[in-house]
Scaffold this motif. Structure first.
Motif, PDB file in Angstrom:
ATOM      1  N   SER A 214      -2.185  -7.719  -3.939  1.00 32.96           N
ATOM      2  CA  SER A 214      -2.328  -6.972  -4.990  1.00 32.96           C
ATOM      3  C   SER A 214      -1.096  -5.953  -5.005  1.00 32.96           C
ATOM      4  O   SER A 214      -0.645  -5.931  -3.902  1.00 32.96           O
ATOM      5  CB  SER A 214      -3.453  -6.062  -5.484  1.00 32.96           C
ATOM      6  N   GLY A 215      -0.611  -5.480  -5.813  1.00 39.38           N
ATOM      7  CA  GLY A 215       0.371  -4.481  -5.775  1.00 39.38           C
ATOM      8  C   GLY A 215      -0.008  -3.059  -4.996  1.00 39.38           C
ATOM      9  O   GLY A 215       0.651  -2.680  -4.309  1.00 39.38           O
ATOM     10  N   THR A 216      -1.211  -2.860  -5.245  1.00 29.37           N
ATOM     11  CA  THR A 216      -2.004  -1.580  -4.467  1.00 29.37           C
ATOM     12  C   THR A 216      -1.605  -1.817  -3.079  1.00 29.37           C
ATOM     13  O   THR A 216      -1.370  -1.221  -2.298  1.00 29.37           O
ATOM     14  CB  THR A 216      -3.304  -1.325  -5.005  1.00 29.37           C
ATOM     15  N   VAL A 219       1.962  -1.618  -1.603  1.00 29.77           N
ATOM     16  CA  VAL A 219       2.124  -0.323  -1.316  1.00 29.77           C
ATOM     17  C   VAL A 219       1.691   0.361  -0.277  1.00 29.77           C
ATOM     18  O   VAL A 219       2.410   0.937   0.447  1.00 29.77           O
ATOM     19  CB  VAL A 219       1.993   0.552  -2.840  1.00 29.77           C
ATOM     20  N   TYR A 242       2.961   5.969 -11.159  1.00 28.59           N
ATOM     21  CA  TYR A 242       1.507   5.329 -10.883  1.00 28.59           C
ATOM     22  C   TYR A 242       2.016   4.114  -9.595  1.00 28.59           C
ATOM     23  O   TYR A 242       3.122   3.504  -9.796  1.00 28.59           O
ATOM     24  CB  TYR A 242       1.145   4.374 -11.892  1.00 28.59           C
ATOM     25  N   HIS A 243       1.323   4.187  -8.539  1.00 28.84           N
ATOM     26  CA  HIS A 243       1.712   3.181  -7.823  1.00 28.84           C
ATOM     27  C   HIS A 243       0.543   2.410  -7.345  1.00 28.84           C
ATOM     28  O   HIS A 243       0.385   2.174  -6.117  1.00 28.84           O
ATOM     29  CB  HIS A 243       2.397   3.959  -6.403  1.00 28.84           C
ATOM     30  N   GLY A 244      -0.481   2.223  -8.105  1.00 23.69           N
ATOM     31  CA  GLY A 244      -1.877   1.578  -7.787  1.00 23.69           C
ATOM     32  C   GLY A 244      -2.694   2.810  -7.443  1.00 23.69           C
ATOM     33  O   GLY A 244      -2.599   3.983  -7.556  1.00 23.69           O
ATOM     34  N   ASP A 340       9.057   0.795  -5.803  1.00 23.29           N
ATOM     35  CA  ASP A 340       7.981   0.002  -6.104  1.00 23.29           C
ATOM     36  C   ASP A 340       8.186  -0.779  -7.586  1.00 23.29           C
ATOM     37  O   ASP A 340       8.157  -0.070  -8.463  1.00 23.29           O
ATOM     38  CB  ASP A 340       6.750   0.926  -6.236  1.00 23.29           C
ATOM     39  N   VAL A 342       6.592  -3.084  -8.669  1.00 22.08           N
ATOM     40  CA  VAL A 342       5.408  -4.254  -8.869  1.00 22.08           C
ATOM     41  C   VAL A 342       5.335  -4.332 -10.330  1.00 22.08           C
ATOM     42  O   VAL A 342       5.106  -5.612 -10.992  1.00 22.08           O
ATOM     43  CB  VAL A 342       4.127  -3.487  -8.441  1.00 22.08           C
ATOM     44  N   PHE A 343       5.691  -3.454 -11.072  1.00 24.54           N
ATOM     45  CA  PHE A 343       5.859  -3.676 -12.814  1.00 24.54           C
ATOM     46  C   PHE A 343       7.202  -4.015 -13.362  1.00 24.54           C
ATOM     47  O   PHE A 343       7.232  -5.035 -13.883  1.00 24.54           O
ATOM     48  CB  PHE A 343       5.600  -2.226 -13.381  1.00 24.54           C
ATOM     49  N   LYS A 368       2.326  -8.548  -9.461  1.00 27.17           N
ATOM     50  CA  LYS A 368       2.236  -8.680 -10.897  1.00 27.17           C
ATOM     51  C   LYS A 368       2.546 -10.245 -11.235  1.00 27.17           C
ATOM     52  O   LYS A 368       2.043 -11.399 -10.847  1.00 27.17           O
ATOM     53  CB  LYS A 368       2.669  -7.753 -12.032  1.00 27.17           C
TER      54      LYS A 368
HETATM   55  C1  PLP Z   1       4.321   0.371 -10.050  1.00 26.42           C
HETATM   56  C2  PLP Z   1       3.264  -0.269  -9.876  1.00 26.42           C
HETATM   57  N1  PLP Z   1       2.712   0.013  -8.495  1.00 26.42           N
HETATM   58  C3  PLP Z   1       1.689  -0.825  -8.032  1.00 26.42           C
HETATM   59  C4  PLP Z   1       0.539  -1.024  -9.118  1.00 26.42           C
HETATM   60  C5  PLP Z   1      -0.715  -1.576  -8.488  1.00 26.42           C
HETATM   61  O1  PLP Z   1      -0.767  -3.042  -8.688  1.00 26.42           O
HETATM   62  P1  PLP Z   1      -2.130  -3.764  -8.797  1.00 26.42           P
HETATM   63  O2  PLP Z   1      -2.719  -3.290 -10.078  1.00 26.42           O
HETATM   64  O3  PLP Z   1      -1.772  -5.300  -8.368  1.00 26.42           O
HETATM   65  O4  PLP Z   1      -2.973  -3.317  -7.644  1.00 26.42           O
HETATM   66  C6  PLP Z   1       1.052  -1.123 -10.212  1.00 26.42           C
HETATM   67  C7  PLP Z   1      -0.027  -1.485 -11.474  1.00 26.42           C
HETATM   68  O5  PLP Z   1      -0.120  -1.428 -12.459  1.00 26.42           O
HETATM   69  C8  PLP Z   1       2.184  -0.697 -10.828  1.00 26.42           C
HETATM   70  O6  PLP Z   1       2.493  -0.678 -12.148  1.00 26.42           O
END
Ligand code: PLP
Length: 564
Positions: A214-216, A219, A242-244, A340, A342-343, A368
């Motif tokens: 996952s993105g979380t 990170v 937001y970083h998860g 980051d 992820v988005f 994602k």
């Molecule tokens: C910039 C960013 N980092 C990390 C995440 C976390 O990703 P995940 O929901 O796949 O754990 C998100 C989720 O929206 C995000 O937007």
């Protein structure tokens, strides 16, 4: 003579202690100055204040006139609400019935359902405007619920959906076909991974890749590696980003314990650069480039839409300039700069935010959409910061594993996704992306202005947010009118509209027409009534008074003897 020497020595020690204390104080003050003045810049305080807010809710009478609207407006609101409620009841009957059967057992659903609108209105709305949580199919840019209603999808599946759902179905099916012989074997790799790594290195411009779920998680791993290699403790994140949901990147409300090794600094501000230049405990800086849309503000959700103060403004050049300055300080101080993405990765440009803003990071996290429809988190980084062990200290390792990392099905869908990026169609799609989406946003804004509706949209490319141009306590009602017009929003409502890039002009026209129709209906139903003295500030003051009154009355209630 001896006494004289001792005194001198004491003076010297005293002076040294004083000097050190003054330096410490100065460094501390610089840190305080680099905090944003909002509550999101002060996580501890925010958590403390959040814990003091008492629950209270409006009864039916208060629900319609919490802003002091006159009788005729209240009557219009009542009629409009009743009509909407009836429409929801009829149109979403099966979807709601099936949702009700499971809601009690799904914690996530209970949470999202409770936090769609400001809490004072929540129960009243929830019991009368039920939409349900199930959908049965996706096609093109639409979703279909269990009652057969088709919606234009503005949820973007939290940002996963960049190229359209049918594309991801193909990635998932095509990938599955490719790795079927291997099945669910974990540990050894399927050969598809070789291409993924090669392409990710090319796209990110970095040396190594690691796969996560996952993105979380991506990170977490990037930050852990930065700490390991710099031997420093702290991460810097910018206010509102937001970083998860990992604790260290979510120091404020939402995380029950304080994040002791996180500094939350002001975005786009020289005070923050000063802190980065001075402190010696900073391992890395995390940047979520989406914050360019609303620096220092939290992700906008309708549950906090208590007035019309939500604001957004995207200045690409200013943000690029900020990233360049940040890059320079990180290089100077040997701080690991992590983007980051992820988005925004693969959404703003094929090379993500690095390409879009013209700045290179030391590490980039992706997630994602990169999974081609499956769960994913990826870290790309420079060789020297990705290594998980030290050649000269064999017992000093930086551990990161995960049962499902590099799952064959995920890798195969990613393979399909990355192959698509090399196609002429994909390259063509990225060309002129900003122009297309800026023109669409401008077109919708023009229609909204022409219709004299107090709503505007602001965008970074295909990621949009809705802003409100006159003070109101009821802006969150728009999400329900939009749904009634066949537009699907995620649980945070009008804070984020996420378009997939397969929206044609005709699709967009349909969305724009429905958007204007929804806002027009909402205006006709009186929700945007506003007298000459109402301001965002007066709204907030009114709510604060309510909170204080309920706080004290609930304290009194608690203190009442049991026999009362
Ligand atoms: C910039 C960013 N980092 C990390 C995440 C976390 O990703 P995940 O929901 O796949 O754990 C998100 C989720 O929206 C995000 O937007």
């Amino acid at each position: 003579m001896e006494i004289g020497n001792t005194t001198l020595a004491l003076y010297a020690v005293g002076a040294a202690v004083l000097a050190t204390s003054l330096v410490k104080l100065k460094t501390r003050l610089e840190l305080s100055r680099a905090k944003h003045r909002s509550l999101s810049g002060h996580s501890r305080l925010a958590r403390r204040i959040a814990s003091l807010v008492p629950f209270y809710e409006y009864d039916e009478a208060q629900f319609f006139c919490s802003d002091g609207a006159p009788e005729d407006i209240v009557a219009r609101r009542r009629t409009g609400f009743a009509r909407l409620s009836e429409l929801y009841r009829e149109r979403f009957a099966e979807t709601v019935r099936r949702t009700a059967e499971v809601a009690d057992g799904i914690s996530d659903l209970q949470f999202t359902d409770a936090y769609r609108v400001p809490f004072q209105y929540s129960d009243f709305v929830r019991s009368r405007l039920k939409a349900g949580a199930f959908v049965q199919s996706s096609s093109g840019v639409t979703l279909t619920d269990l009652d057969g209603n088709r919606f234009y999808d503005l949820t973007g599946s939290y940002g996963v959906n960049v190229f359209g759902y049918d594309f991801y179905k193909d990635c998932m099916e095509g990938g599955q076909h490719r790795v079927r012989e291997l099945g669910p074997v974990l540990g050894p790799y399927h050969p598809v991974i070789a291409y993924n790594v090669k392409r990710l290195k090319e796209i990110s411009g970095l040396d190594e890749v690691s796969f996560h779920m996952s993105g979380t998680e991506a990170v977490m791993q990037a930050v852990r590696l930065a700490r390991y290699h710099t031997r420093r403790s702290h991460l810097v994140r910018f206010c509102g980003a937001y970083h998860g949901w990992w604790g260290d990147v979510q120091p404020g409300v939402g995380n029950p314990v304080p994040a002791h090794e996180t500094y939350t600094l002001k975005d786009m501000d020289d005070d923050s650069l000063r802190v980065l230049r001075k402190r010696r405990d900073i391992a890395c800086v995390l940047v979520n480039p989406l914050q360019a849309l609303h620096p220092n503000a939290n992700a906008p959700a309708d549950s906090s839409l208590i007035d019309s103060a939500r604001s957004a403004r995207f200045d690409r050049d200013a943000y690029a300039d900020w990233l360049k300055r940040l890059r320079a300080v990180c290089t100077e101080r040997n701080i690991v700069l992590i983007f980051d993405e992820v988005f925004v990765g693969f959404r703003l440009a094929m090379g993500g935010a690095q390409e879009y803003f013209g700045v290179r990071a030391d590490m980039v996290t992706y997630g994602k959409t990169l999974g081609g429809g499956f769960p994913i988190g990826v870290v790309c980084g420079r060789k020297d910061v990705m290594k998980r062990f030290r050649d000269d200290r064999p017992a000093d390792i930086c551990f990161a594993r995960g049962t499902f990392n590099s799952h064959p099905y995920v890798m195969a869908a990613m393979h399909e996704f990355l192959r698509h990026l090399e196609s002429p169609q994909a390259r063509e799609l990225y060309r002129g992306l900003d122009e297309i989406w800026n023109a669409r946003a401008e077109r919708l804004n023009r229609c909204l202005r022409d219709a004299q509706l107090p709503v505007q949209v602001v965008n970074v490319s295909s990621i949009w947010t809705v802003c409100y141009t006159q003070p109101s306590r009821y802006n969150w009602m728009l999400q329900y009118y939009l749904r009634a017009e066949g537009l699907a929003l995620s649980w945070i409502g009008t804070g984020r509209l996420i378009f997939s890039l397969n929206y044609t002009d005709a699709d967009f026209e349909a969305v724009a027409d429905r958007f204007v129709a929804a806002a027009t209906a909402m205006q006709q139903d009186g929700w945007w009534w506003c007298d000459a003295v109402t301001t965002n500030k007066s709204i907030r003051r009114r709510i604060l008074r309510e909170i204080i009154a309920h706080r004290f009355s609930s304290t009194r209630e608690r203190r009442k003897p049991a026999s009362d």
